[in-house]
Design a protein around this motif. Structure first.
Motif, PDB file in Angstrom:
ATOM      1  N   ASP A   1      -4.944   1.461  -2.392  1.00 30.60           N
ATOM      2  CA  ASP A   1      -5.401   2.107  -1.164  1.00 30.60           C
ATOM      3  C   ASP A   1      -6.304   1.159  -0.380  1.00 30.60           C
ATOM      4  OD1 ASP A   1      -4.032   4.342  -1.802  1.00 30.60           O
ATOM      5  OD2 ASP A   1      -5.768   5.576  -2.323  1.00 30.60           O
TER       6      ASP A   1
ATOM      7  N   ALA B   1       1.298   3.900   2.877  1.00 21.54           N
ATOM      8  CA  ALA B   1       0.254   4.920   3.028  1.00 21.54           C
ATOM      9  C   ALA B   1      -0.257   4.989   4.458  1.00 21.54           C
ATOM     10  CB  ALA B   1      -0.905   4.609   2.092  1.00 21.54           C
TER      11      ALA B   1
ATOM     12  N   ASN C   1       0.844  -1.193   0.000  1.00 24.14           N
ATOM     13  CA  ASN C   1       0.000   0.000   0.000  1.00 24.14           C
ATOM     14  C   ASN C   1       0.879   1.243   0.000  1.00 24.14           C
ATOM     15  OD1 ASN C   1      -1.874   2.035   0.551  1.00 24.14           O
ATOM     16  ND2 ASN C   1      -3.079   0.742   1.905  1.00 24.14           N
ATOM     17  N   SER C   2       0.871   1.996  -1.086  1.00 25.38           N
ATOM     18  CA  SER C   2       1.781   3.132  -1.220  1.00 25.38           C
ATOM     19  C   SER C   2       1.110   4.455  -0.870  1.00 25.38           C
ATOM     20  CB  SER C   2       2.329   3.209  -2.651  1.00 25.38           C
ATOM     21  OG  SER C   2       1.283   3.239  -3.584  1.00 25.38           O
ATOM     22  N   ASN C   3       1.912   5.390  -0.409  1.00 23.02           N
ATOM     23  CA  ASN C   3       1.454   6.732  -0.043  1.00 23.02           C
ATOM     24  C   ASN C   3       1.268   7.552  -1.316  1.00 23.02           C
ATOM     25  OD1 ASN C   3       1.296   9.459   0.774  1.00 23.02           O
ATOM     26  ND2 ASN C   3       2.448   9.025   2.642  1.00 23.02           N
TER      27      ASN C   3
END
Length: 325
Positions: A145, A263, A116-118
């Motif tokens: 997300d 994230a 899960n990336s920011n």
């Protein structure tokens, strides 16, 4: 006083300096800017609105003739990050001890943090180092997300059955729509494309500061060394894999590396998983604090990692060539 020039001397400075400043204020004086009205709306709660406006400006720079490249980059980012996170999660499950942990890390925390990336951090970095189609690729990357892809990984591992209701097509459309509106405006009117193009760079330090106001350095202490290690792993391995994947396709590898973060909403993933399957309840607490530590660690470390990669490419004389792709 040359504030802008000074910030630009720091790798990713136009993003990382405001972000760290916001994090410092939030950690040591959280109520300083939470005074309501315009101040709080801009400096504390404005990140999503500012990022949405940034995406609209970025969408205006997309030429419909090149839209296929944007989709390709987005799915490359999404699949690379998920595959790397899933692989590390599989290894953690395979070699976990009797306490359910692997080297002090909860496997569910590894999957949640690494897949899960920011999005805000990605947009900020690509806003400085990438092109319009790189920025628009976030519309695809946004699929990671929340807990959806973590659930997919767990179902593949046989750890739990697939649970519906954790992914909403409406949420995906809500991310995509500002980009589409900008793209329509830019392709209908070249002057509108030029006008909106001026907004992208200016917005970066403002939403970076607001993102920082959601970071608390105390989370690093709470999550312990294991959580910090998870953040380092996320930056190096998912960011590194993205770098190599983009390089293999002849795209700007800095953009691929910009996905190497965790994230903030990933902090809620262990609780969401535990609510769907009670078997995860016993490690929900430790998984949550480890993911939180990874969020903060990656927010600090990734811009520095990107800065080092940029300098490396510049030293080899390749950076300008990649910027043109």
């Amino acid at each position: 006083m040359k504030i802008k020039a000074g910030m630009e001397k720091i790798p990713g400075g136009m993003m990382v300096v405001p972000l760290l400043l916001g994090a410092l204020i939030n950690t040591f004086a959280p109520g300083l800017l939470r005074i309501g009205n315009f101040t709080e709306e801009l400096f504390v709660d404005g990140a999503l609105t500012l990022i949405a406006l940034f995406l609209l400006c970025a969408g205006a720079q997309i030429n419909l003739k090149n839209v296929g490249v944007t989709v390709g980059k987005g799915f490359t980012l999404l699949s690379t990050k998920w595959l790397v996170g899933g692989l590390f999660g599989f290894i953690a499950y395979a070699f976990a001890g009797a306490d359910g942990l692997f080297l002090g890390l909860a496997p569910i925390a590894i999957i949640a943090a690494m897949t899960n990336s920011n999005g805000g951090l990605y947009v900020a970095l690509v806003g400085q180092y990438g092109k319009s189609d790189d920025r628009a690729a976030y519309s695809i990357l946004a699929l990671n997300d929340g807990p959806f892809l973590t659930m997919v990984a767990l179902s593949i591992f046989g750890a739990m059955g697939f649970v519906e209701g954790l992914f909403s097509i409406v949420d995906f459309v809500a991310v995509l729509l500002p980009i589409i509106i900008g793209m329509v405006l830019g392709n209908l009117d070249e002057e509108m494309r030029e006008f909106l193009g001026k907004g992208s760079d200016m917005l970066i330090p403002f939403f970076a500061f607001s993102l920082g106001m959601g970071i608390n350095f105390a989370d690093i202490i709470t999550g312990g060394l294991a959580g910090v290690a998870l953040g380092v792993m996320t930056v190096i391995f998912t960011g590194g894999a993205g770098y190599l994947a983009f390089k293999a396709f002849g795209w700007n590898p800095i953009v691929g590396a910009s996905e190497g973060s965790t994230a903030g909403n990933a902090v809620a993933t262990p609780a969401a998983i535990a609510s769907a399957n009670a078997a995860f309840a016993s490690i929900e607490g430790i998984a949550t604090v480890q993911v939180a530590a990874s969020v903060v660690t990656t927010a600090i470390l990734l811009p520095l990692f990107i800065g080092l990669l940029v300098k490396r490419l510049e030293k080899k004389g390749k950076y300008e060539a990649y910027m043109g792709r």
